[in-house]
Every structure is written in C-alpha cells, then in structure tokens.
Design an enzyme around this catalytic site. Sequence first.
Site, short mmCIF file in Angstrom:
data_model
loop_
_atom_site.label_atom_id
_atom_site.label_comp_id
_atom_site.label_asym_id
_atom_site.label_seq_id
_atom_site.Cartn_x
_atom_site.Cartn_y
_atom_site.Cartn_z
N SER A 22 -9.34 3.43 2.91
CA SER A 22 -10.47 3.70 1.64
C SER A 22 -9.67 3.90 0.35
O SER A 22 -10.43 4.81 -0.41
CB SER A 22 -11.18 5.18 2.11
OG SER A 22 -10.45 6.03 2.25
N ALA A 81 -8.46 -0.97 -2.44
CA ALA A 81 -8.65 -2.57 -2.03
C ALA A 81 -9.80 -2.44 -0.86
O ALA A 81 -10.71 -3.30 -1.00
CB ALA A 81 -7.62 -2.95 -1.05
N LYS A 103 -8.11 8.00 7.59
CA LYS A 103 -7.71 9.09 8.38
C LYS A 103 -7.82 10.42 7.97
O LYS A 103 -8.02 11.34 8.79
CB LYS A 103 -6.18 8.91 8.13
CG LYS A 103 -5.49 7.57 8.90
CD LYS A 103 -4.09 7.58 9.05
CE LYS A 103 -3.24 7.58 7.79
NZ LYS A 103 -1.78 7.55 8.24
N GLN A 122 -0.76 6.80 -11.20
CA GLN A 122 -1.06 7.54 -12.58
C GLN A 122 -0.94 6.58 -13.64
O GLN A 122 -1.90 6.22 -14.52
CB GLN A 122 0.38 8.35 -12.74
CG GLN A 122 0.58 9.48 -11.97
CD GLN A 122 1.80 10.46 -12.27
OE1 GLN A 122 2.46 9.95 -13.11
NE2 GLN A 122 1.53 11.46 -11.48
N GLU A 172 4.77 -0.47 -19.17
CA GLU A 172 5.64 -0.16 -18.21
C GLU A 172 6.70 -1.07 -17.82
O GLU A 172 7.02 -1.94 -18.70
CB GLU A 172 4.81 -0.06 -17.03
CG GLU A 172 3.92 1.42 -16.95
CD GLU A 172 3.03 1.43 -15.70
OE1 GLU A 172 2.83 2.71 -15.42
OE2 GLU A 172 2.59 0.39 -15.11
N HIS A 181 10.62 4.49 -6.52
CA HIS A 181 10.31 4.62 -8.03
C HIS A 181 11.24 5.45 -8.64
O HIS A 181 11.91 6.34 -8.09
CB HIS A 181 9.09 5.51 -8.26
CG HIS A 181 8.42 5.55 -9.47
ND1 HIS A 181 8.91 6.04 -10.36
CD2 HIS A 181 7.29 4.95 -9.81
CE1 HIS A 181 7.87 6.06 -11.67
NE2 HIS A 181 7.05 5.27 -11.23
N ARG A 195 12.03 -1.88 -12.48
CA ARG A 195 12.16 -0.97 -11.51
C ARG A 195 13.34 -0.78 -10.64
O ARG A 195 14.11 0.26 -10.38
CB ARG A 195 10.96 -0.74 -10.50
CG ARG A 195 10.23 0.60 -10.93
CD ARG A 195 8.87 0.75 -10.02
NE ARG A 195 8.07 1.03 -11.12
CZ ARG A 195 6.69 1.25 -10.75
NH1 ARG A 195 6.35 1.10 -9.54
NH2 ARG A 195 5.86 1.45 -11.70
N HIS A 244 8.38 4.44 -2.94
CA HIS A 244 7.34 4.41 -3.88
C HIS A 244 6.16 3.22 -3.18
O HIS A 244 5.08 3.47 -3.23
CB HIS A 244 7.51 4.09 -5.20
CG HIS A 244 6.44 3.99 -6.14
ND1 HIS A 244 5.51 5.09 -6.18
CD2 HIS A 244 5.98 2.96 -6.81
CE1 HIS A 244 4.47 4.77 -7.16
NE2 HIS A 244 4.73 3.36 -7.53
N ARG A 251 7.99 -5.54 -6.98
CA ARG A 251 6.65 -5.48 -7.66
C ARG A 251 6.89 -5.22 -9.18
O ARG A 251 7.40 -4.13 -9.52
CB ARG A 251 5.64 -4.45 -7.16
CG ARG A 251 4.50 -4.55 -7.41
CD ARG A 251 3.50 -3.44 -6.71
NE ARG A 251 4.25 -2.04 -6.77
CZ ARG A 251 3.54 -1.19 -7.67
NH1 ARG A 251 2.71 -1.23 -8.38
NH2 ARG A 251 4.18 0.06 -7.70
N LEU A 261 -2.58 -2.31 -8.25
CA LEU A 261 -4.06 -2.12 -8.37
C LEU A 261 -4.74 -3.17 -8.75
O LEU A 261 -5.72 -3.68 -7.90
CB LEU A 261 -4.31 -0.98 -9.34
CG LEU A 261 -3.90 0.43 -8.93
CD1 LEU A 261 -4.28 1.30 -10.32
CD2 LEU A 261 -4.22 1.04 -7.69
C1 SIN Z 1 3.51 4.57 -12.37
O1 SIN Z 1 2.59 5.36 -12.85
O2 SIN Z 1 4.86 4.83 -12.85
C2 SIN Z 1 3.27 3.97 -11.17
C3 SIN Z 1 2.86 2.62 -11.47
C4 SIN Z 1 2.96 1.62 -10.46
O3 SIN Z 1 3.45 1.89 -9.50
O4 SIN Z 1 2.50 0.55 -10.47
#
Ligand code: SIN
Length: 532
Positions: free
Chosen positions: A12, A15, A34, A46, A113, A238, A284, A345, A380, A386
């Site tokens: 839920s 996606a 769950k 975030q 980012e 992460h 990352r 992460h 990624r 998202l």
């Molecule tokens: C973050 O806010 O650093 C995570 C963003 C993500 O993993 O896409």
Amino acid sequence: MNITTDFLVIGSGIAGLSYALKVADSGQVAVVTKREMSETATNLAQGGIASVLSSEDSFAAHVRDTMVAGAYLSDEDVVRMVVQRGPQAIADLINWGVRFSKKDDNTYDLTREGGHSRRRILHAKDMTGQEIERALVEAVKSHPNITVYEHHIAIDLITDAKAGTVKVKPNRCLGAHVLDITESKVHTLGARVTVLATGGAGKVYLYTCNPDVATGDGIAMAYRAGATVADMEFMQFHPTTLYHPRAKSFLISESVRGEGAILRRKDGTAFMEQYHELRDLAPRDITARAIDNEMKIHGDESVFLDITHRDPDYVRNRFPHIYETCLKYGIDITVEPIPVVPAAHYICGGVKVDRWGESDLVNLFAIGEVAFTGLHGANRLASNSLLEGVVFADLVAQRSLARIKEKHHPIPRIQPWDYGKATDSDEEVVVAHNWDEIRRCMWNYVGIVRTSKRLKRALRRIQMIKDEITEYYWDFYPTSDLIELRNIATVAELIVRCARMRRESRGLHYNLDYPERDDANWKKDTLIRKKL
Ligand code: SIN
C-alpha cells in the site's frame, strides 16, 4: 475464507495505491497490507520525486544522469520512457491531492540530490512521502470499489502449477494465500490480476533506514512461484543516516546536501573532493563508499554532515522533520554537524518485469521497489523511485485493464491453505535468533565492500539458516514473524547468489577481488529463476 476479486494488490505504498486508483473504476480491487495502510517506505521518503519540470532542464539531461548514476547498466529505452512520462505522473499525483512545496512566486520549489545535474526534485518540505501517502490513502478510502485488508500478510502466490488443477501453459498467477494476522487465519484470495507492490528489502541488513515492513516479501514470493528475479546484488546504501544509539538509522535526506550541506571528518576536514568531481553531490554508491573508507582509515564511528553555514530559519523551515528529530536526540543541526553513517536503503534488483510491468508468470505484475524494470541499473539515481512507481502503476493499469477484457481460462477452484500437522510455535526465540543472524551476516559479509571469500561464507550460513527455517516453518502455524523471516532468508540468498555471479565491480556492487568494471563481460543483468 475464499475471496475472489478482479485486481489483487499486495502493498500500500505509492505504487500499489496509484495502481488501485487507476483500475478501480473498472472492477473490484483488494489491497492487502501487512500493517496499517500508511506504514510503508513511501511514507518515510523525505527527498522527493524527480521529474523534468523546469525550462533549464531537459529529458536528455535526466536520462544522462540516470545512466551515469546506474553505471550504464540501465536499459536506456526504459529510462527514456520513465523520464518522458514524468510530468504526467506528477500531474496524476497533484490530481489525487498531493501538495508539493512551492516558492513565493507560486512555482514549484525544485531541489537537487546526488547525481542530478539540475534542480528537478519536487518535494513537500522533507516529508514528501508522507504527503503522497496521505493523499493516496484518502483517495483510496473514498473509492467504493477498493477494499483494503490491513494487518493481512501474503504468504505465497497461487499459480496453476501449484494449484495443479488445470494444465494451462504458460503458468499463470491466480492470487495469493493471505494470513489475517489478527485472527491467525489463512484466507485464499483469487484474482484475475495480481500486483506485487510490496516495496523493498532493507530489513535483510542489520542497519537500514527502511521501515520494519521492508522484508522483501514480493521478491521472495515471486521467486518461489517461478518468476525470474534480476540484479539483486545492487543493494543501495544511503550515505547519510543519523548515527545515534536510539535513532534506528533515521534518514538524513540527500536534499540536505542538495541545499549545501558538506560531509566532514571528525576534525572538520571536508573530504568528498578527493572522491568525485561533484563532491558532496556525487552519486550515492560513491558517497557511501567514500564514507565507509573514511571511517575505516580514521577509525571513526561516523562522519559528519554540516549545514551550519546556512541561515538557521531557512534550515528549520526547509527541513522541519529532520531538524525536530535530531533535536530530540540532542543535536541542533543549525549549530552543530550531524553524525552520520551509511545504512541499507534501496534494492535496485527485484522481480523482472517487461515494459508493461508484467513478470514472466502470466497475470503477475510488479511495481515499485519490488520490481526490476531496468530503470536503476547498478545504482538508482536519487528520487527516481517514486517516479518509477507512478509511471509503472499507469502502465500496469493499462495492461491489466486490457487483460481482464481478454478471453481467459477461468480461475480454477483453489484449495484452501493446508495447515497439515501444524501446531502453535512455542519457540519464538528461534525465529528472533535467525532474524538477527541473517541480518548480521549480510551486514558483515555482503555490505558496501565485498570479497569473494566473504560472499561464499555468507551463502553457506544463509543456506543453513534457510534449511532450518523450512523445517521449522512447516511445523508451526504461520505467523507474520515467521513469514517475514522465511522471506528475508530467501532474499538474502538471492542477493548473495547474484553478488557471487557478478565478477566485476560496478555501481553498488564493489568486490575487492574484482575491483574493475568489466564492460566486455558484465554489461548485463544477473538473472535467477527457481526450477519448479
Ligand atoms: C533522500 O531523501 O535522501 C532519499 C531519496 C531517495 O532515496 O530517492
């Protein structure tokens, strides 16, 4: 209890709920989840959602950034498709009621980012996922065709091969056996279309910023049912989670670095310049490895993320959740640097699906982190997940709406769950011990930096635990702890097996015994399928 529905959605987050909303006008939808509906990884996101929305940006630049971050393992056609569908996905979210942060001039505030060459990340302060989940949950709750089964966990998928009732080729997915956690009863849920939207598998590792629900259920179930799983070696760590004994790897969003924060050693020296030309906004995999290296070289328990040079009012207003949470642990981020360490992460691999989100088991689809679409490659790009969730929810909706209109073999009568000679477990301690052993083994042997010897050792241990669980599992009534343990063991094994296959270092998979990228032999995905 036997329930039949048109569309069964397991999970839920962004996606699953986007998909449910897209198909609900055309049939009955059952959403199985769950815990409570909003207890998902989406809810914790975030940073934000990436899309090309500015005149200073371009699809070509977003495609390039995704390919570079993914160490050129992504499927460029998929990348292009997802990127080009981004603005429509954002429009869908806004139509469902999501409120993204805006600037004073009423245009959307786009942040940056790691790995992004432009400002292209929409956010809702530092609680983007929470805002998306709020809007989607509200929309789902008000749709009469969607029934949500909270506190229900899927145990296994039901297939023609397993049901053994009809000889239909190729093998189809017919639904799932689902445990009602509160009532301790297993129900049979038959469905024309089954969609896995179960999220990721961070709980396979000892330290993770994922929620407790991230136990890789969809990947494990699909694998057991005979679907192909791909690229599981690429677990993303992460770079920056809060280092504090009580903080349980609380995420410090990459957007903090996007707004200027600097990674420093204990003595205050900034170090990212030594590792990448983008410094603190390097992709990352590079940043997490750099931090790991710094901690090992200097024997430090963490590094430090410093945003104290920005105006305190700006920091409090832009990152209210991070500010308040750190303050709760005694750290005022406007005046002191934040101690941070990497943590598991995001899993870039998963259930292999085609351009329409369908696995190689007919009528079984996967969307979001559980799926391997080819978008993420070996690492990624931040905030692409998202986006992938909403874009593929739409594609899967289109394909499954067409599917239910096709002539089809009827769903056979599905046998209820066989409890066999199962009894209630009185040895919860065994389950807890195995959980801990797997997670520690994965952290120590299959982490940011790997070796062939450690991978071999990890595989041996995990297979032993798996055998133990199989014995244990069939002797007792299923509980959610036991179901999740069985799943993390399966996913751990898949990660190690894929990692052992890949004899090179690329993106998130770094093996000291094969330290170079080897495009000649390894510019390809690692694929695993169970022999049934
Ligand atoms: C973050 O806010 O650093 C995570 C963003 C993500 O993993 O896409």
